[in-house]
Design a protein around this motif. Structure first.
Motif, PDB file in Angstrom:
ATOM      1  N   UNK A   1      51.521  40.199  50.255  1.00 55.69           N
ATOM      2  CA  UNK A   1      51.526  38.822  49.979  1.00 55.69           C
ATOM      3  C   UNK A   1      50.318  38.107  50.475  1.00 55.69           C
ATOM      4  N   UNK A   2      50.062  38.069  51.435  1.00 48.74           N
ATOM      5  CA  UNK A   2      48.848  37.350  52.026  1.00 48.74           C
ATOM      6  C   UNK A   2      47.581  37.966  51.266  1.00 48.74           C
ATOM      7  N   UNK A   3      47.542  39.202  51.041  1.00 51.49           N
ATOM      8  CA  UNK A   3      46.251  39.787  50.362  1.00 51.49           C
ATOM      9  C   UNK A   3      46.434  39.100  48.864  1.00 51.49           C
ATOM     10  N   UNK A   4      47.186  38.774  48.352  1.00 52.89           N
ATOM     11  CA  UNK A   4      47.542  38.353  46.924  1.00 52.89           C
ATOM     12  C   UNK A   4      46.915  36.922  46.867  1.00 52.89           C
ATOM     13  N   UNK A   5      47.107  36.113  47.928  1.00 53.57           N
ATOM     14  CA  UNK A   5      46.569  34.739  48.107  1.00 53.57           C
ATOM     15  C   UNK A   5      44.864  34.756  48.034  1.00 53.57           C
ATOM     16  N   UNK A   6      44.563  35.927  48.859  1.00 51.89           N
ATOM     17  CA  UNK A   6      42.956  36.040  48.917  1.00 51.89           C
ATOM     18  C   UNK A   6      42.235  36.548  47.698  1.00 51.89           C
ATOM     19  N   UNK A   7      43.022  37.419  46.965  1.00 54.92           N
ATOM     20  CA  UNK A   7      42.339  38.235  46.014  1.00 54.92           C
ATOM     21  C   UNK A   7      41.723  37.572  44.708  1.00 54.92           C
ATOM     22  N   UNK A   8      42.243  36.227  44.534  1.00 54.08           N
ATOM     23  CA  UNK A   8      41.346  35.729  43.543  1.00 54.08           C
ATOM     24  C   UNK A   8      39.939  35.172  43.743  1.00 54.08           C
ATOM     25  N   UNK A   9      39.676  34.897  45.292  1.00 56.46           N
ATOM     26  CA  UNK A   9      38.535  34.292  45.709  1.00 56.46           C
ATOM     27  C   UNK A   9      37.591  35.663  46.036  1.00 56.46           C
ATOM     28  N   UNK A  10      38.093  36.496  46.457  1.00 59.01           N
ATOM     29  CA  UNK A  10      37.183  37.641  46.789  1.00 59.01           C
ATOM     30  C   UNK A  10      37.248  38.834  45.706  1.00 59.01           C
ATOM     31  N   UNK A  11      37.894  39.043  45.023  1.00 63.72           N
ATOM     32  CA  UNK A  11      37.998  40.252  44.251  1.00 63.72           C
ATOM     33  C   UNK A  11      37.910  39.990  42.900  1.00 63.72           C
ATOM     34  N   UNK A  12      36.816  40.910  42.376  1.00 59.34           N
ATOM     35  CA  UNK A  12      36.398  40.760  40.913  1.00 59.34           C
ATOM     36  C   UNK A  12      37.320  41.720  39.914  1.00 59.34           C
ATOM     37  N   UNK A  13      37.803  41.160  38.887  1.00 61.04           N
ATOM     38  CA  UNK A  13      38.539  42.000  37.727  1.00 61.04           C
ATOM     39  C   UNK A  13      38.032  41.750  36.696  1.00 61.04           C
ATOM     40  N   UNK A  14      38.470  42.538  35.520  1.00 64.88           N
ATOM     41  CA  UNK A  14      37.829  42.918  34.266  1.00 64.88           C
ATOM     42  C   UNK A  14      38.065  41.341  33.545  1.00 64.88           C
ATOM     43  N   UNK A  15      38.853  40.756  33.695  1.00 62.09           N
ATOM     44  CA  UNK A  15      39.092  39.358  33.128  1.00 62.09           C
ATOM     45  C   UNK A  15      38.631  38.450  33.825  1.00 62.09           C
ATOM     46  N   UNK A  16      38.416  38.268  35.111  1.00 66.61           N
ATOM     47  CA  UNK A  16      37.940  37.178  35.846  1.00 66.61           C
ATOM     48  C   UNK A  16      37.020  37.679  37.056  1.00 66.61           C
ATOM     49  N   UNK A  17      35.717  36.911  37.295  1.00 69.17           N
ATOM     50  CA  UNK A  17      34.972  37.289  38.413  1.00 69.17           C
ATOM     51  C   UNK A  17      35.628  36.704  39.847  1.00 69.17           C
ATOM     52  N   UNK A  18      35.294  37.074  40.809  1.00 65.01           N
ATOM     53  CA  UNK A  18      35.788  36.381  42.183  1.00 65.01           C
ATOM     54  C   UNK A  18      35.389  34.962  42.068  1.00 65.01           C
ATOM     55  N   UNK A  19      36.308  34.194  42.560  1.00 70.42           N
ATOM     56  CA  UNK A  19      35.783  32.768  42.735  1.00 70.42           C
ATOM     57  C   UNK A  19      34.674  32.538  43.501  1.00 70.42           C
ATOM     58  N   UNK A  20      34.412  33.436  44.758  1.00 73.70           N
ATOM     59  CA  UNK A  20      33.385  33.334  45.527  1.00 73.70           C
ATOM     60  C   UNK A  20      32.202  33.348  44.930  1.00 73.70           C
ATOM     61  N   UNK A  21      31.774  34.210  43.833  1.00 72.51           N
ATOM     62  CA  UNK A  21      30.486  34.025  43.134  1.00 72.51           C
ATOM     63  C   UNK A  21      30.104  32.525  42.443  1.00 72.51           C
ATOM     64  N   UNK A  22      30.959  32.066  41.942  1.00 73.71           N
ATOM     65  CA  UNK A  22      30.789  30.754  40.969  1.00 73.71           C
ATOM     66  C   UNK A  22      30.537  29.810  42.269  1.00 73.71           C
ATOM     67  N   UNK A  23      31.584  30.001  43.190  1.00 70.76           N
ATOM     68  CA  UNK A  23      31.512  28.774  44.358  1.00 70.76           C
ATOM     69  C   UNK A  23      30.167  28.993  45.215  1.00 70.76           C
TER      70      UNK A  23
END
Length: 509
Positions: free
Chosen positions: A357-379
């Motif tokens: 559950x805690x990893x799920x909160x962090x995943x969009x920030x740090x993890x890239x997927x086929x559909x979306x890049x990690x938010x970290x890069x654009x930030x």
């Protein structure tokens, strides 16, 4: 691949090939841009303009594709909420080719009202299209029959030519570092590599992803929507884009609400110190709420988080729950008060050895997927292009040590951003200081305890905008619109009836 300590070598030959020898491209010249349409000749703030309705709208609205609907499903909007998607073309306007190039941007319309309100979110938050839907779910159905919210994914995020430039292994090692350790040399070394790789991946696009040019994208959206004036809502750091729009295009400003604004201070260390203080204060509010409702963490949420940070990193299928990942996950969830019960359970689960559950909160920030890049890069790209200061290693070490002491939860994580932008390859330039001397009244909302746009910084921004009227909500979270009934009613009457609130209005918690 796991985010634990990653071993990797970037071929020296690649770096040499990228840095040695003369370049045929022109040096990056900071282009402060076209000042836009001539400002009105009348001095001082102008009257609030009428709403008007679209004429010759160019956006072709259609059913959203799966790349949008799959993400919308997680928000679970009610079936009655009308949602359409479209595209808007802007100008890339790279310093390498001023005024040239195309920027294709995703827009999403929610609601059936004829008057569009463009919505811009934080660069490190939900894409603006999704945030517009989330915001609409908190608003009155009557409001959405008069207005429609048009979320615009800002350049470099969401479906607007999103940035993918930091190699996975570099991002993995960087975000895994424990920011409380203050290992500034490691931060800077990895940030330098990230900057070099972003230069290779993005080329002329790299310096074009910033707030100044994003404000021009809003002008493109206004034209495409067929509106004489831009009516808009900015959330958090997204409000900076609207304030710059008001500076560049004052005679195109309609009715605007800035729901939290970053401190416009040019000194990044001063601004980020306020963010660190606000983030720690918000965690304290979360801990108090947790104790009051008898949550899974008991009476001391801070101690519970400390135990998770001190434990051996837990492994997930995608990455290890290192201290850097833990803090990013907590900070991603903290601004949304509705997420606090889920956050307290996620921390409790991690303390018991269950990291998902805690990893799920962090995943969009740090993890890239086929559909979306990690938010970290654009930030990273947007923040560093917008940051003027480049601090020395000694200054960074002193700041990290000081902030880890003064702001023990998020001080180190916030100080890390100063280090990430210090070796950035795009030349630093003065931060735009919006005053919007001839713009009509702009409503600025502040939240007393805010981890992203602290009240003091928003107050400073409001003081700098000539026509701003400040409405302060004495609550906690990130943003008052849709959360505070008082602030939300104020915004309703401002948009619908043109009623300008009294500057200094205070809304109860």
């Amino acid at each position: 691949m796991r985010v634990g300590r990653v071993s990797w070598l970037l071929p020296v030959a690649l770096l040499v090939a990228c840095t040695a020898g003369p370049s045929e491209r022109p040096a990056i010249v900071v282009n402060d841009g076209d000042p836009g349409p001539p400002a009105t000749t009348e001095a001082g703030p102008q009257p609030l303009p009428p709403l008007g309705e679209p004429k010759n709208q160019a956006v072709r609205w259609a059913q959203c594709g799966p790349e949008i609907t799959d993400r919308l499903a997680k928000l679970a909007p009610p079936p009655a909420l009308k949602i359409d998607c479209g595209r808007v073309n802007g100008v890339l306007d790279s310093p390498y080719a001023p005024g040239r190039g195309t920027m294709r941007m995703q827009v999403l319309r929610v609601g059936s009202g004829p008057v569009p309100l463009v919505v811009v979110n934080d660069v490190d938050g939900l894409p603006s299209t999704l945030y517009a839907v989330k915001l609409a779910m908190t608003l009155s159905p009557d409001f959405l029959t008069k207005f429609s919210l048009v979320g615009l994914d800002r350049r470099g995020t969401g479906n607007s030519d999103a940035v993918r430039c930091v190699p996975e292994e570099v991002r993995a090692e960087l975000v895994a570092l424990d920011p409380r350790a203050g290992d500034v040399n490691a931060w800077v070394d990895l940030a330098r590599t990230a900057g070099q790789q972003c230069t290779l991946a993005l080329e002329s696009r790299l310096p074009a992803i910033d707030t100044w040019r994003t404000a021009a994208d809003l002008e493109s959206a206004r034209v495409a929507l067929g509106m004489e004036r831009l009516h808009a809502i900015g959330h958090g750091e997204g409000s900076r884009v609207l304030s710059v729009f008001a500076e560049r295009y004052p005679n195109r400003v309609g009715r605007m609400v800035l729901d939290g604004v970053p401190d416009p201070n040019e000194d990044a260390a001063v601004t980020l110190a306020g963010v660190a203080e606000g983030a720690d204060a918000l965690f304290s509010a979360f801990a108090e709420d947790c104790a009051r409702r008898g949550c899974e963490l008991g009476a001391d949420a801070r101690q519970a988080l400390s135990e998770v940070l001190a434990a051996e990193p837990l492994a997930t299928d995608d990455f290890d729950l290192t201290p850097g990942i833990v803090l990013r996950g907590v900070l991603a969830a903290l601004p949304d008060r509705q997420a606090w019960p889920a956050l307290s359970k996620a921390i409790a689960d991690a303390r018991s050895g269950v990291p998902d559950a805690l990893a799920a909160f962090a995943a969009p920030v740090v993890q890239e997927t086929d559909e979306l890049p990690a938010m970290f890069d654009g930030t990273l790209v947007t923040r560093c292009n917008d940051t003027r200061g480049r601090l020395s290693t000694a200054q960074l070490e002193a700041t990290a040590k000081d902030w880890n002491t003064r702001y023990p939860v998020f001080g180190g994580l916030t100080a890390q951003w100063l280090a990430l932008c210090s070796p950035w390859p795009v030349a630093s330039h003065p931060v735009t200081q919006p005053h919007a001397m001839s713009a009509p009244p702009i409503v600025v909302l502040s939240t007393a305890t805010d981890a992203v746009t602290p009240h003091a910084g928003t107050q400073h921004a409001a003081q700098q905008l000539a026509s701003a009227v400040l409405v302060s909500w004495q609550g906690t979270g990130h943003g008052a619109l849709g959360v505070s009934p008082c602030a939300t009613d104020t915004v309703y009457t401002f948009f619908s009836d043109g009623k300008i609130p009294r500057d200094g209005t205070v809304c109860p918690p």
